[in-house]
Design a protein around this motif. Structure first.
Motif, PDB file in Angstrom:
ATOM      1  N   MET A 238      44.969 -46.159 -11.984  1.00  0.00           N
ATOM      2  CA  MET A 238      43.576 -46.528 -11.726  1.00  0.00           C
ATOM      3  C   MET A 238      43.380 -47.053 -10.311  1.00  0.00           C
ATOM      4  SD  MET A 238      42.447 -48.731 -15.036  1.00  0.00           S
ATOM      5  CE  MET A 238      42.259 -47.999 -16.636  1.00  0.00           C
ATOM      6  N   PRO A 239      42.218 -46.802  -9.730  1.00  0.00           N
ATOM      7  CA  PRO A 239      41.892 -47.453  -8.449  1.00  0.00           C
ATOM      8  C   PRO A 239      41.690 -48.956  -8.669  1.00  0.00           C
ATOM      9  CG  PRO A 239      40.054 -46.082  -9.207  1.00  0.00           C
ATOM     10  CD  PRO A 239      41.182 -45.876 -10.171  1.00  0.00           C
ATOM     11  N   ALA A 240      41.724 -49.716  -7.597  1.00  0.00           N
ATOM     12  CA  ALA A 240      41.675 -51.180  -7.678  1.00  0.00           C
ATOM     13  C   ALA A 240      40.431 -51.682  -8.414  1.00  0.00           C
ATOM     14  CB  ALA A 240      41.724 -51.783  -6.279  1.00  0.00           C
ATOM     15  N   GLU A 241      39.278 -51.080  -8.175  1.00  0.00           N
ATOM     16  CA  GLU A 241      38.047 -51.546  -8.829  1.00  0.00           C
ATOM     17  C   GLU A 241      38.111 -51.324 -10.340  1.00  0.00           C
ATOM     18  OE1 GLU A 241      34.941 -53.800  -8.826  1.00  0.00           O
ATOM     19  OE2 GLU A 241      36.014 -53.356  -6.976  1.00  0.00           O
ATOM     20  N   ALA A 242      38.663 -50.200 -10.756  1.00  0.00           N
ATOM     21  CA  ALA A 242      38.802 -49.930 -12.190  1.00  0.00           C
ATOM     22  C   ALA A 242      39.819 -50.883 -12.820  1.00  0.00           C
ATOM     23  CB  ALA A 242      39.229 -48.478 -12.417  1.00  0.00           C
ATOM     24  N   GLN A 243      40.884 -51.213 -12.082  1.00  0.00           N
ATOM     25  CA  GLN A 243      41.861 -52.191 -12.580  1.00  0.00           C
ATOM     26  C   GLN A 243      41.189 -53.549 -12.791  1.00  0.00           C
ATOM     27  OE1 GLN A 243      45.314 -52.443 -10.050  1.00  0.00           O
ATOM     28  NE2 GLN A 243      46.108 -50.465 -10.716  1.00  0.00           N
ATOM     29  N   LYS A 244      40.295 -53.894 -11.885  1.00  0.00           N
ATOM     30  CA  LYS A 244      39.592 -55.172 -11.998  1.00  0.00           C
ATOM     31  C   LYS A 244      38.735 -55.202 -13.266  1.00  0.00           C
ATOM     32  CE  LYS A 244      36.478 -58.170  -9.384  1.00  0.00           C
ATOM     33  NZ  LYS A 244      35.676 -58.308  -8.174  1.00  0.00           N
ATOM     34  N   ARG A 245      38.010 -54.139 -13.536  1.00  0.00           N
ATOM     35  CA  ARG A 245      37.186 -54.076 -14.751  1.00  0.00           C
ATOM     36  C   ARG A 245      38.069 -54.139 -15.998  1.00  0.00           C
ATOM     37  NH1 ARG A 245      34.494 -50.223 -11.742  1.00  0.00           N
ATOM     38  NH2 ARG A 245      35.590 -48.533 -12.789  1.00  0.00           N
ATOM     39  N   GLU A 246      39.159 -53.376 -15.983  1.00  0.00           N
ATOM     40  CA  GLU A 246      40.072 -53.347 -17.130  1.00  0.00           C
ATOM     41  C   GLU A 246      40.674 -54.728 -17.376  1.00  0.00           C
ATOM     42  OE1 GLU A 246      41.855 -51.151 -20.259  1.00  0.00           O
ATOM     43  OE2 GLU A 246      40.312 -50.556 -18.835  1.00  0.00           O
ATOM     44  N   TYR A 247      41.045 -55.399 -16.306  1.00  0.00           N
ATOM     45  CA  TYR A 247      41.607 -56.747 -16.416  1.00  0.00           C
ATOM     46  C   TYR A 247      40.619 -57.681 -17.104  1.00  0.00           C
ATOM     47  CZ  TYR A 247      43.563 -61.263 -15.126  1.00  0.00           C
ATOM     48  OH  TYR A 247      44.073 -62.531 -15.165  1.00  0.00           O
ATOM     49  N   GLY A 248      39.363 -57.632 -16.698  1.00  0.00           N
ATOM     50  CA  GLY A 248      38.346 -58.495 -17.291  1.00  0.00           C
ATOM     51  C   GLY A 248      38.186 -58.248 -18.784  1.00  0.00           C
ATOM     52  N   GLN A 249      38.193 -56.985 -19.180  1.00  0.00           N
ATOM     53  CA  GLN A 249      38.045 -56.642 -20.590  1.00  0.00           C
ATOM     54  C   GLN A 249      39.253 -57.101 -21.411  1.00  0.00           C
ATOM     55  OE1 GLN A 249      37.416 -52.414 -20.568  1.00  0.00           O
ATOM     56  NE2 GLN A 249      35.339 -52.587 -19.754  1.00  0.00           N
ATOM     57  N   ILE A 250      40.432 -56.874 -20.874  1.00  0.00           N
ATOM     58  CA  ILE A 250      41.654 -57.224 -21.614  1.00  0.00           C
ATOM     59  C   ILE A 250      41.871 -58.733 -21.646  1.00  0.00           C
ATOM     60  CG2 ILE A 250      44.168 -57.018 -21.594  1.00  0.00           C
ATOM     61  CD1 ILE A 250      43.700 -54.118 -20.598  1.00  0.00           C
ATOM     62  N   ASN A 251      41.539 -59.409 -20.573  1.00  0.00           N
ATOM     63  CA  ASN A 251      41.707 -60.859 -20.519  1.00  0.00           C
ATOM     64  C   ASN A 251      40.864 -61.539 -21.599  1.00  0.00           C
ATOM     65  OD1 ASN A 251      42.823 -63.236 -19.475  1.00  0.00           O
ATOM     66  ND2 ASN A 251      41.076 -63.555 -18.127  1.00  0.00           N
ATOM     67  N   ALA A 252      39.739 -60.949 -21.929  1.00  0.00           N
ATOM     68  CA  ALA A 252      38.875 -61.509 -22.962  1.00  0.00           C
ATOM     69  C   ALA A 252      39.513 -61.431 -24.350  1.00  0.00           C
ATOM     70  CB  ALA A 252      37.530 -60.782 -22.964  1.00  0.00           C
ATOM     71  N   ARG A 253      40.411 -60.478 -24.552  1.00  0.00           N
ATOM     72  CA  ARG A 253      41.052 -60.332 -25.871  1.00  0.00           C
ATOM     73  C   ARG A 253      42.567 -60.535 -25.804  1.00  0.00           C
ATOM     74  NH1 ARG A 253      39.565 -54.804 -24.571  1.00  0.00           N
ATOM     75  NH2 ARG A 253      41.455 -53.582 -24.381  1.00  0.00           N
ATOM     76  N   ARG A 254      42.998 -61.352 -24.887  1.00  0.00           N
ATOM     77  CA  ARG A 254      44.435 -61.560 -24.698  1.00  0.00           C
ATOM     78  C   ARG A 254      45.078 -62.427 -25.761  1.00  0.00           C
ATOM     79  NH1 ARG A 254      45.851 -65.771 -19.995  1.00  0.00           N
ATOM     80  NH2 ARG A 254      47.443 -66.409 -21.434  1.00  0.00           N
ATOM     81  N   LYS A 255      44.309 -62.895 -26.712  1.00  0.00           N
ATOM     82  CA  LYS A 255      44.868 -63.725 -27.782  1.00  0.00           C
ATOM     83  C   LYS A 255      45.672 -62.890 -28.782  1.00  0.00           C
ATOM     84  CE  LYS A 255      43.221 -67.569 -26.303  1.00  0.00           C
ATOM     85  NZ  LYS A 255      44.096 -68.423 -25.556  1.00  0.00           N
ATOM     86  N   SER A 256      45.420 -61.592 -28.839  1.00  0.00           N
ATOM     87  CA  SER A 256      46.209 -60.743 -29.742  1.00  0.00           C
ATOM     88  C   SER A 256      47.542 -60.418 -29.085  1.00  0.00           C
ATOM     89  CB  SER A 256      45.450 -59.448 -30.043  1.00  0.00           C
ATOM     90  OG  SER A 256      45.451 -58.602 -28.907  1.00  0.00           O
ATOM     91  N   GLU A 257      48.524 -60.080 -29.882  1.00  0.00           N
ATOM     92  CA  GLU A 257      49.839 -59.783 -29.300  1.00  0.00           C
ATOM     93  C   GLU A 257      49.777 -58.532 -28.425  1.00  0.00           C
ATOM     94  OE1 GLU A 257      53.040 -58.906 -32.082  1.00  0.00           O
ATOM     95  OE2 GLU A 257      51.576 -58.455 -33.616  1.00  0.00           O
ATOM     96  N   TYR A 258      48.996 -57.541 -28.835  1.00  0.00           N
ATOM     97  CA  TYR A 258      48.863 -56.325 -28.014  1.00  0.00           C
ATOM     98  C   TYR A 258      48.143 -56.649 -26.702  1.00  0.00           C
ATOM     99  CZ  TYR A 258      47.850 -51.554 -26.630  1.00  0.00           C
ATOM    100  OH  TYR A 258      47.777 -50.375 -25.916  1.00  0.00           O
TER     101      TYR A 258
END
Length: 158
Positions: A37-57
């Motif tokens: 992914m380009p850097a901007e897409a990585q940033k969006r993905e990070y934000g989405q995943i960080n919100a659900r980082r409480k799950s083991e996956y």
């Protein structure tokens, strides 16, 4: 490369269910997609995943973002902290993800030793290059003295 090899490895533990091996495969596919992914897409993905980082996956996705080369969030120290959090979490039951977490943690622990070895080898190379330069300088000086002596000998009347 190692992470890709793990995803393709046919090795399964006896306690691993198909769903658990699916999580590891999904994580490897995520890692492959995320690293491209380009850097901007990585940033969006990070934000989405960080919100659900409480799950083991989700935790393991965060780990992958912290260890992948080319990730804008590459941070080995953060990856180790996330791995520790994952390995100690009471909801961390997926044997495949736990095994992968252990492998990644071991690799990260070995990395400073490898970097130190590389630094030592680079220093030895610099030292040897200085020695070679010094010897070349001495050789050049000896050749100059020899040429001077030869020129004097040729210049003497016979």
């Amino acid at each position: 490369m190692l992470l890709t090899a793990c995803a393709q490895s046919p090795l399964k533990t006896q306690t691993q269910s198909p769903a658990e091996s699916g999580n590891v495969n999904m994580l490897m596919k995520f890692a492959q997609t995320y690293s491209a992914m380009p850097a901007e897409a990585q940033k969006r993905e990070y934000g989405q995943i960080n919100a659900r980082r409480k799950s083991e996956y989700g935790r393991m996705q965060m780990v992958m973002m912290a260890v992948l080369p080319g990730s804008r969030y590459k941070d080995d120290a953060r990856a180790v902290a996330l791995l520790d959090e994952h390995l100690k979490a009471p909801d961390s039951r997926d044997e495949g993800l736990r095994t992968l977490a252990g492998v990644i943690k071991a690799l990260l622990a070995a990395q400073p030793k490898q970097e130190e070895s590389v630094a030592q080898l680079m220093q030895k190379l610099k030292d040897e290059q200085k020695r070679a330069d010094m010897l070349q300088h001495k050789l050049d000086e000896l050749l100059a003295v020899e040429k001077t002596m030869y020129d004097r000998h040729e210049a003497q009347p016979k």
